[in-house]
Design an enzyme around this catalytic site. Structure first.
Site, PDB file in Angstrom:
ATOM      1  N   GLU A  95       0.829  -1.197   0.000  1.00  0.00           N
ATOM      2  CA  GLU A  95       0.000   0.000   0.000  1.00  0.00           C
ATOM      3  C   GLU A  95       0.865   1.248   0.000  1.00  0.00           C
ATOM      4  O   GLU A  95       1.987   1.244   0.499  1.00  0.00           O
ATOM      5  CB  GLU A  95      -0.901   0.002   1.247  1.00  0.00           C
ATOM      6  CG  GLU A  95      -1.894  -1.152   1.216  1.00  0.00           C
ATOM      7  CD  GLU A  95      -2.837  -1.170   2.416  1.00  0.00           C
ATOM      8  OE1 GLU A  95      -4.033  -1.383   2.201  1.00  0.00           O
ATOM      9  OE2 GLU A  95      -2.384  -0.967   3.554  1.00  0.00           O
ATOM     10  N   CYS A 108       3.526   8.507   0.663  1.00  0.00           N
ATOM     11  CA  CYS A 108       4.159   7.626   1.636  1.00  0.00           C
ATOM     12  C   CYS A 108       4.271   6.250   0.985  1.00  0.00           C
ATOM     13  O   CYS A 108       3.256   5.652   0.626  1.00  0.00           O
ATOM     14  CB  CYS A 108       3.258   7.593   2.864  1.00  0.00           C
ATOM     15  SG  CYS A 108       3.811   6.476   4.133  1.00  0.00           S
ATOM     16  N   CYS A 115       6.843  -6.531   7.694  1.00  0.00           N
ATOM     17  CA  CYS A 115       8.091  -5.979   8.236  1.00  0.00           C
ATOM     18  C   CYS A 115       8.679  -6.989   9.206  1.00  0.00           C
ATOM     19  O   CYS A 115       7.957  -7.574  10.014  1.00  0.00           O
ATOM     20  CB  CYS A 115       7.805  -4.663   8.959  1.00  0.00           C
ATOM     21  SG  CYS A 115       9.310  -3.925   9.661  1.00  0.00           S
ATOM     22  N   CYS A 119       7.453  -4.371  15.616  1.00  0.00           N
ATOM     23  CA  CYS A 119       7.144  -3.436  16.705  1.00  0.00           C
ATOM     24  C   CYS A 119       5.716  -3.700  17.182  1.00  0.00           C
ATOM     25  O   CYS A 119       4.815  -3.946  16.387  1.00  0.00           O
ATOM     26  CB  CYS A 119       7.292  -1.992  16.240  1.00  0.00           C
ATOM     27  SG  CYS A 119       8.950  -1.641  15.627  1.00  0.00           S
ATOM     28  N   CYS A 122       2.542  -1.579  15.884  1.00  0.00           N
ATOM     29  CA  CYS A 122       2.448  -1.339  14.442  1.00  0.00           C
ATOM     30  C   CYS A 122       1.792  -2.539  13.761  1.00  0.00           C
ATOM     31  O   CYS A 122       2.266  -3.673  13.906  1.00  0.00           O
ATOM     32  CB  CYS A 122       3.859  -1.117  13.898  1.00  0.00           C
ATOM     33  SG  CYS A 122       3.932  -1.037  12.104  1.00  0.00           S
ATOM     34  N   CYS A 338      -0.224   6.219   9.964  1.00  0.00           N
ATOM     35  CA  CYS A 338       1.036   5.559  10.325  1.00  0.00           C
ATOM     36  C   CYS A 338       0.781   4.257  11.072  1.00  0.00           C
ATOM     37  O   CYS A 338       0.019   4.231  12.035  1.00  0.00           O
ATOM     38  CB  CYS A 338       1.840   6.425  11.289  1.00  0.00           C
ATOM     39  SG  CYS A 338       2.548   7.859  10.561  1.00  0.00           S
TER      40      CYS A 338
END
Ligand code: SAH
Ligand code: SF4
Length: 348
Positions: A95, A108, A115, A119, A122, A338
């Site tokens: 995305e 962005c 990932c 974290c 997230c 975010c």
């Protein structure tokens, strides 16, 4: 390179194209013509390259191809942000989010599907790691959004704050940053490109030696190692001290500053004491702080602090003469803010 031995022209830098075209019996300057077609005109078809000879185009077609991305889904937020979902050639997805903000139009972009850093706050991290993107897949996000007819203005800024950790996909990210700066191509100056990292120390050291220009943002998110390791497991390998030592030595141009991102999480890292500790950690570094109030999700055990606590935190930093803004959450209603990007593969 595909199984048929073809490779994607968009995975090559200008230098690599200049090495490649003489092997096809052409002069080096043809590489610059290719850059112009690929990135300035956004061509995906060799036939359109009318200033190249028919036979050169034929040869190119035999050994190479030109990839592109088409949005499978576009969602528009009430605040005007647009989220693009792209399917990749292998069925995976990524995305990108376009964010209008005054005279700026920021895209962005993502560097990985998922990932590997995991974290806790997230959603991208929570989905796990699927794979790195190729340089072409990073660049094609920009080209595809530029083709969106609903967008009338030109994109002004690129931020590497989408899915993934850019420095965990170092080579592709650096190649993409180089290519997006070519005057003959997309023409983004380094001042308009921001790379955000969770603090991969070995790669940050490598960054210090590159001649490529871009702005650096570092996601600190905590002011002590215990809290940071709890939120960001990578901190157990590369603690705050190491990251900040690099930031202190990081080569900056006059007036350029590092951005420290700090996601504010209720009761975890948002006390005035945390703010004071943060101030003392970064006081000798030319920097500014972006406070990002947590974007909540039912899957996260964390909450956003109250506005009062957020402002209190900011006041402490301002009181220590640290430039500090509270980043407004954008695209929340379409899960584009975010840490909310989490594409599903087209099979799911
Ligand atoms: N991997 C890189 C870049 C992508 S994340 C990095 O971590 O810096 C971009 C930013 O989103 C980071 O600053 C990260 O801390 C922040 N972020 C992640 N999850 C969030 C959430 N739930 N709410 C607010 N910000 C979040
Ligand atoms: Fe990865 Fe950045 Fe999310 Fe951490 S915050 S999991 S590094 S994308």
């Amino acid at each position: 390179m595909t199984s048929t031995g073809h490779f994607d022209l968009k995975d090559l830098t200008q230098g690599e194209l200049e090495q490649f075209v003489p092997g096809l019996g052409q002069q080096r300057y043809r590489a610059r013509q290719l850059i112009k077609w690929l990135y300035q005109k956004g061509t995906t078809n060799f036939d359109a390259m009318t200033d190249l000879s028919q036979s050169f185009r034929e040869t190119l077609r035999r050994v190479a191809f030109i990839s592109s991305l088409t949005a499978r889904k576009i969602e528009t937020s009430v605040d005007g942000s647009r989220k693009y979902l792209f399917s990749l050639a292998d069925g995976q997805s990524v995305e990108s989010v376009l964010i209008p903000e005054g005279s700026r139009l920021t895209l962005c972009i993502s560097t990985q599907t998922g990932c590997p850093l995991g974290c806790r706050f997230c959603l991208t991290g929570r989905m796990g790691f699927v794979r790195n993107l190729m340089p072409s897949e990073i660049l094609n996000q920009i080209l595809a959004v530029q083709r969106d007819e609903a967008i009338k203005e030109r994109m002004t800024n690129i931020v590497f704050m989408g899915m993934g950790e850019p420095l965990a996909n170092y080579d592709s990210t650096m190649k993409a940053i180089e290519v997006m700066q070519y005057d003959l191509g997309l023409g983004f100056s380094g001042r308009r490109i921001t790379l955000s990292t969770a603090g991969l120390v070995p790669q940050m050291k490598r960054l210090m030696t590159t001649e490529l220009r871009f702005r650096l943002a570092v996601s600190l998110n905590a002011a002590d190692d215990d809290t940071r390791s709890f939120l960001m497991p990578i901190n157990t390998s590369h603690p705050l001290k190491e990251i900040l030592a690099i930031c202190r030595r990081f080569p900056l141009h006059p007036r350029e500053r590092i951005t420290f991102e700090y996601v504010l999480i209720d009761g975890i890292n948002d006390s005035p004491r945390d703010a004071l500790r943060l101030a003392s950690l970064i006081t000798s570094i030319p920097c500014k702080v972006n406070l990002i109030p947590l974007n909540e999700s039912p899957e996260l055990e964390f909450r956003r602090p109250s506005d009062e606590k957020i402002h209190q935190f900011q006041e402490v930093l301002l009181g220590k003469h640290i430039t500090c803004i509270i980043r407004k959450s954008r695209g929340n209603d379409i899960s584009a803010a975010c840490g909310q990007l989490r594409a599903h593969s087209s099979g799911s």
